[in-house]
Design an enzyme around this catalytic site. Structure first.
Site, mmCIF file in Angstrom:
data_model
loop_
_atom_site.group_PDB
_atom_site.id
_atom_site.type_symbol
_atom_site.label_atom_id
_atom_site.label_comp_id
_atom_site.label_asym_id
_atom_site.label_seq_id
_atom_site.Cartn_x
_atom_site.Cartn_y
_atom_site.Cartn_z
ATOM 1 N N SER A 262 0.861 -1.193 0.000
ATOM 2 C CA SER A 262 0.000 0.000 0.000
ATOM 3 C C SER A 262 0.891 1.236 0.000
ATOM 4 C CB SER A 262 -0.881 0.010 1.246
ATOM 5 O OG SER A 262 -1.371 1.318 1.431
ATOM 6 N N HIS B 168 -1.210 -1.362 -4.297
ATOM 7 C CA HIS B 168 -2.459 -0.959 -3.636
ATOM 8 C C HIS B 168 -2.474 0.563 -3.469
ATOM 9 C CE1 HIS B 168 -6.036 -1.767 -1.201
ATOM 10 N NE2 HIS B 168 -5.582 -0.859 -0.343
ATOM 11 N N ASP C 30 -4.579 3.737 -2.068
ATOM 12 C CA ASP C 30 -5.646 4.136 -1.140
ATOM 13 C C ASP C 30 -6.128 5.554 -1.397
ATOM 14 O OD1 ASP C 30 -6.013 1.874 0.670
ATOM 15 O OD2 ASP C 30 -3.925 2.225 1.231
ATOM 16 N N MET D 250 -8.592 8.441 -0.157
ATOM 17 C CA MET D 250 -9.390 8.891 0.997
ATOM 18 C C MET D 250 -9.823 10.333 0.780
ATOM 19 S SD MET D 250 -7.101 7.347 4.073
ATOM 20 C CE MET D 250 -6.393 5.693 3.985
ATOM 21 N N HIS E 99 -8.331 1.393 -4.118
ATOM 22 C CA HIS E 99 -9.266 1.187 -3.009
ATOM 23 C C HIS E 99 -9.906 2.538 -2.698
ATOM 24 C CE1 HIS E 99 -9.548 0.229 1.639
ATOM 25 N NE2 HIS E 99 -10.726 0.442 1.086
ATOM 26 N N MET F 18 -12.014 4.967 -0.713
ATOM 27 C CA MET F 18 -12.652 5.250 0.577
ATOM 28 C C MET F 18 -13.254 6.640 0.439
ATOM 29 S SD MET F 18 -9.651 3.635 2.923
ATOM 30 C CE MET F 18 -8.514 3.665 1.544
ATOM 31 N N MET G 155 -11.472 -5.618 5.230
ATOM 32 C CA MET G 155 -10.617 -4.712 5.999
ATOM 33 C C MET G 155 -10.460 -5.256 7.407
ATOM 34 S SD MET G 155 -10.658 -0.944 4.726
ATOM 35 C CE MET G 155 -9.038 -0.990 5.482
#
Ligand code: DX5
Ligand code: ZN
Length: 223
Positions: free
Chosen positions: A8, A33, A35, A37, A67, A69, A138
């Site tokens: 990540s 990965h 992320d 946000m 991913h 979020m 998760m």
């Protein structure tokens, strides 16, 4: 299914991200990965499609596992598909129409997935499982790297493994949060095949050594 190790980049040095990504890939990582946000769905703010596009332009050819979020998800799905994402996963609570969002990911030529937070039950998958290439469990609450693995995730991974095996289709079971050299074997044993690790890889002095140790621990768990 071939186990995938997915560093990540949340824990990478963003001042030299392209180099960091190349370094983990040279050290044996399978996928990256990524992320995303939004300081709304989760209390943190990270990176968007421009950064994904820049990694592609820098020459990164490995699969990029986005991913989300964020809430909502549909406009970012389009932007990330255009930016070169391979997998796009989102939290079902963040889309008013998860079935439609999953169809959108597929229409745009990406692999689709749903992400279940620690408090989100497997029942969210009930009418959606046929639309999925991946389910991400998760094992920490989303928002930050470096948190501790929540032990009850092991039972959830086992239950999801049974559910996926029943479908007879190739759905990846990814685990994200607090994954380390010393717990990856039991996570593999419980049924995961895709392992996200941020701080455990980027916080180590030798990415090759860490990824190699993770791979042999996964093998041990599968024996
Ligand atoms: C947390 C992110 C994770 C995070 C994992 O919300 O989804 O991908 O980077 O970090 P570690 O491996 O440090 O728990
Ligand atoms: Zn993640």
């Amino acid at each position: 299914m071939q186990p995938f190790i997915a560093p990540s980049i949340l824990s990478a040095n963003f001042a030299c991200l392209g180099e960091e990504v190349n370094n983990v890939l040279e050290a044996g990582a399978d996928i990256i990965h990524f992320d995303v946000m939004d300081n709304h769905f989760v209390p943190n703010l990270t990176i968007g499609p421009l950064v994904c596009e820049s990694l592609r332009a820098y020459g990164v050819n490995a699969p990029i596992d986005v991913h989300l979020m964020t809430e909502p998800v549909d406009s970012l799905i389009k932007d990330f598909a255009n930016a070169g994402a391979t997998y796009i996963t989102f939290h079902p609570e963040a889309s008013k129409h998860p079935h439609r969002s999953l169809a959108l990911i597929k229409e745009l030529g990406c692999q689709s997935g749903l992400v279940l937070s620690p408090g989100t039950p497997l029942s969210y998958l009930e009418h959606l499982i046929d639309e999925l290439d991946m389910v991400l469990i998760m094992s920490v609450n989303p928002g930050f790297g470096g948190q501790s693995f929540i032990e009850s995730s092991i039972q959830k991974i086992k239950s999801l493994r049974a559910l996926i095996d029943n479908t007879k289709s190739d759905i990846r079971l990814e685990v994200d949060g607090g994954v380390k050299i010393d717990n990856i074997s039991k996570i593999a044993k419980a049924g995961a095949d895709t392992f996200v690790a941020g701080s455990a890889i980027f916080g180590s002095d030798d990415y090759f050594k860490t990824i190699t140790a993770m791979r042999s621990q996964i093998e041990l768990g599968l024996k």
